[in-house]
Design a protein around this motif. Structure first.
Motif, short mmCIF file in Angstrom:
data_model
loop_
_atom_site.label_atom_id
_atom_site.label_comp_id
_atom_site.label_asym_id
_atom_site.label_seq_id
_atom_site.Cartn_x
_atom_site.Cartn_y
_atom_site.Cartn_z
N ASP A 43 -34.22 13.53 70.47
CA ASP A 43 -33.91 14.95 70.35
C ASP A 43 -35.21 15.72 70.20
O ASP A 43 -36.26 15.16 69.86
N ASP A 44 -35.12 17.04 70.47
CA ASP A 44 -36.27 17.90 70.23
C ASP A 44 -36.49 18.01 68.72
O ASP A 44 -35.55 17.87 67.93
N ILE A 45 -37.72 18.23 68.32
CA ILE A 45 -38.01 18.48 66.91
C ILE A 45 -38.83 19.75 66.81
O ILE A 45 -39.70 20.01 67.64
N SER A 46 -38.53 20.54 65.80
CA SER A 46 -39.28 21.77 65.56
C SER A 46 -39.23 22.07 64.07
O SER A 46 -38.32 21.62 63.36
N SER A 47 -40.23 22.79 63.59
CA SER A 47 -40.27 23.11 62.16
C SER A 47 -41.09 24.37 61.93
O SER A 47 -41.96 24.73 62.75
N LEU A 48 -40.80 25.01 60.82
CA LEU A 48 -41.50 26.23 60.39
C LEU A 48 -41.76 26.11 58.90
O LEU A 48 -40.86 25.75 58.13
N VAL A 49 -43.00 26.38 58.49
CA VAL A 49 -43.37 26.38 57.08
C VAL A 49 -43.81 27.78 56.69
O VAL A 49 -44.66 28.39 57.35
N LEU A 50 -43.23 28.27 55.61
CA LEU A 50 -43.63 29.55 55.01
C LEU A 50 -44.22 29.25 53.64
O LEU A 50 -43.52 28.71 52.77
N ASP A 51 -45.46 29.58 53.45
CA ASP A 51 -46.12 29.47 52.15
C ASP A 51 -46.31 30.87 51.59
O ASP A 51 -47.05 31.69 52.15
N PHE A 52 -45.61 31.14 50.50
CA PHE A 52 -45.66 32.47 49.91
C PHE A 52 -46.74 32.55 48.84
O PHE A 52 -46.87 31.68 48.00
N GLY A 53 -47.52 33.67 48.89
CA GLY A 53 -48.56 33.86 47.90
C GLY A 53 -49.88 33.27 48.29
O GLY A 53 -50.83 33.27 47.50
N ARG A 54 -49.99 32.75 49.54
CA ARG A 54 -51.27 32.18 49.98
C ARG A 54 -51.98 33.08 50.97
O ARG A 54 -53.15 32.90 51.26
N GLY A 55 -51.27 34.04 51.56
CA GLY A 55 -51.89 34.93 52.54
C GLY A 55 -52.71 36.01 51.87
O GLY A 55 -52.64 36.23 50.66
N LEU A 108 -34.18 27.85 65.48
CA LEU A 108 -32.90 27.71 66.18
C LEU A 108 -32.91 26.49 67.08
O LEU A 108 -33.96 25.98 67.47
N ASP A 109 -31.72 26.05 67.44
CA ASP A 109 -31.56 24.84 68.25
C ASP A 109 -30.35 25.02 69.16
O ASP A 109 -29.21 25.08 68.69
N VAL A 110 -30.61 25.14 70.47
CA VAL A 110 -29.53 25.26 71.46
C VAL A 110 -28.97 23.87 71.76
O VAL A 110 -29.72 22.90 71.87
N SER A 111 -27.67 23.75 71.90
CA SER A 111 -27.04 22.46 72.18
C SER A 111 -27.53 21.90 73.51
O SER A 111 -27.86 22.62 74.44
N GLY A 112 -27.55 20.57 73.59
CA GLY A 112 -27.95 19.91 74.81
C GLY A 112 -29.46 19.83 74.96
O GLY A 112 -30.22 20.15 74.05
N HIS A 113 -29.86 19.38 76.15
CA HIS A 113 -31.28 19.24 76.46
C HIS A 113 -31.50 19.72 77.90
O HIS A 113 -30.57 19.97 78.64
N GLY A 114 -32.74 19.82 78.27
CA GLY A 114 -33.06 20.10 79.66
C GLY A 114 -33.15 21.57 79.99
O GLY A 114 -33.26 22.44 79.12
N VAL A 115 -33.07 21.83 81.31
CA VAL A 115 -33.36 23.16 81.83
C VAL A 115 -32.39 24.22 81.31
O VAL A 115 -32.80 25.31 80.91
N GLY A 170 -33.27 17.54 64.90
CA GLY A 170 -34.02 16.41 65.43
C GLY A 170 -34.67 15.62 64.32
O GLY A 170 -34.90 14.41 64.44
N PHE A 171 -34.97 16.29 63.20
CA PHE A 171 -35.49 15.61 62.01
C PHE A 171 -34.35 14.96 61.21
O PHE A 171 -34.32 13.75 61.01
N THR A 172 -33.43 15.78 60.74
CA THR A 172 -32.44 15.30 59.78
C THR A 172 -31.45 14.30 60.38
O THR A 172 -30.92 13.45 59.67
N GLU A 173 -31.20 14.38 61.70
CA GLU A 173 -30.25 13.46 62.33
C GLU A 173 -30.93 12.27 62.99
O GLU A 173 -30.27 11.44 63.63
N CYS A 174 -32.24 12.15 62.84
CA CYS A 174 -32.96 11.00 63.38
C CYS A 174 -32.56 9.74 62.61
O CYS A 174 -32.35 9.79 61.39
N THR A 175 -32.43 8.62 63.31
CA THR A 175 -32.01 7.37 62.66
C THR A 175 -33.11 6.31 62.75
O THR A 175 -33.90 6.31 63.69
N ASP A 176 -33.11 5.42 61.77
CA ASP A 176 -34.04 4.29 61.80
C ASP A 176 -33.43 3.18 62.65
O ASP A 176 -32.29 3.31 63.13
N PRO A 177 -34.15 2.07 62.88
CA PRO A 177 -33.61 0.99 63.73
C PRO A 177 -32.28 0.43 63.26
O PRO A 177 -31.53 -0.15 64.04
#
Length: 425
Positions: free
Chosen positions: A409-421, A223-230, A358-365
């Protein structure tokens, strides 16, 4: 004659008219004429018979204005003027040179030595007082500026102290926020999970997590809450609270079945309840996006809802990444918004990646956005890496793409690998 130093000779505000004036002239008569005229106007007057004596008197007394003859034995007026400026007095001293010189280059010499004004000899009292009045205005402005600078310096020092205190609090807040992601990895029956959270500042609005529901079901979210900070971080902490634990009633994504056992709820219904919770019970301008998934780690059946969050990416052996979901509305924007779940079945070796924008909307120079397509290429490129290693590599890829570590922006990610546990975990 030099007045005795007394307590009433401390520096005064120029507006009071009791400034200290030093008259320097090798003519005793000229000194007396000027001194008498100045004393009648309320000034405290000091006298000196030449430039060297004038320097001595200046250093022994508080002097506001110096009136000096140009031509004197020993130090001339300009030479004494230059020496006075070299003393670096703690207040500005206004200097008037008395001269019969009218050539432009000679006047320039006086200004270069540090003089503020000139008076032609013989001196007329009216003109002298007018020049001193002009000097008072200059000194008044200088002292007001000095006082304001002192106030600014004091205020900046206080702000620096306050900022340091706030900064220390934010550092602790960041530690607390990171603690919301209690486990960076998790292993369940038939599944392995890895998490990554990186704030753009001290604290941010991203959060990833997972929770055990029963012996076969687990919940996952990004999840990603709008804005930044406290304020965003506080909202994130509140949401972490409603998506934690494995007890119906405590975790909004878990309910009890007919026998009272915990089971995962329909993710679409959970999103709708979160929307109601945010709009009716939380007094905030923030909204948030989320992907919530309920996985049966035994069968591979997975139910998801996408509410304004970037698409989850499914990577299957022998195939390119597939985007999951149709978008959906963010949580907290529209009262009564509807959210629909979708589902699929994972095969052995399948991988699901969830990321914040934060990943998908990141821009290059050049301003080009990475978007889902660019991320898919990275997912395919690093398909052989295990989950934790992939989540170390992706931020490095983003740094290279953005040509720096400030993604904005903040960046976060989650990886689920099925069948490896472990099949019995």
């Amino acid at each position: 004659m030099i007045p005795d130093k007394t307590d009433d000779m401390t520096p005064n505000d120029p507006s009071t008219g009791s400034l200290h004036v030093l008259v320097v002239d090798d003519s005793r008569l000229q000194r007396r004429i000027l001194s008498m005229a100045l004393k009648k106007k309320g000034y405290v007057v000091f006298e000196a018979e030449d430039g060297n004596h004038g320097l001595q008197v200046f250093q022994e007394n508080h002097i506001d204005i110096v009136i000096s003859d140009w031509m004197m034995p020993g130090l001339s007026g300009p030479e004494m003027c230059r020496a006075l400026r070299d003393l670096n007095s703690d207040h500005y001293v206004y200097i008037i040179l008395l001269t019969t010189k009218t050539e432009k280059n000679e006047i320039a010499e006086g200004f270069d030595a540090g003089a503020d004004d000139f008076l032609s000899k013989p001196v007329h009292t009216v003109e002298l007082m007018a020049r001193i009045t002009a000097g008072e205005r200059v000194m008044r402005m200088e002292r007001e500026l000095t006082n304001k600078n002192a106030l600014i310096s004091e205020t900046l020092a206080e702000l620096k102290t306050l900022y340091q205190a706030v900064d220390n609090d934010l550092i602790e807040a960041k530690k607390l926020q990171q603690s919301l992601v209690r486990d960076k990895t998790g292993t369940f029956r038939g599944a392995e999970i890895a998490l990554m959270l990186q704030s753009s500042g001290h604290v941010g609005g991203d959060l990833v997590g997972f929770f055990r529901i029963n012996s076969t079901e687990i919940g996952l979210y990004s999840l990603d809450v709008s804005g930044h900070g406290v304020s965003s971080a506080l909202m994130t902490a509140r949401l972490a609270g409603v998506l934690s634990g494995s007890v119906p009633g405590k975790n909004i994504a878990i309910e009890a079945d007919a026998e009272g056992n915990p089971v995962g709820r329909d993710p679409g219904e959970v999103a709708a309840d979160l929307n109601t919770l945010l709009l009716e019970e939380m007094d905030t301008e923030h909204y948030f996006t989320i992907i919530l998934a309920i996985l049966n780690s035994e069968t591979g059946h997975i139910r998801l809802v996408q509410a304004g969050h970037p698409h989850a990416q499914l990577l299957r052996e022998g195939e390119g990444p597939v985007l999951l979901g149709d978008g959906g509305l963010p949580i907290g924007l529209l009262d009564g918004a509807e959210y629909t779940s979708f589902e699929t079945t994972l095969h052995q070796g399948d991988r699901i990646l969830m990321v914040s924008d934060g990943f998908t909307e990141c821009t290059d120079p050049e301003g080009n956005m990475l978007d889902d397509t660019g991320l898919s290429k990275w997912v395919a490129k690093h398909r052989d890496l295990d989950g934790p290693t992939l989540l170390e590599v992706l931020p490095r890829e983003l740094t290279s793409f953005a040509n720096g570590e400030d993604f904005g922006d903040d960046i976060s990610s989650l990886v689920l690998d099925f069948g490896r546990g472990s099949p019995t975990a």
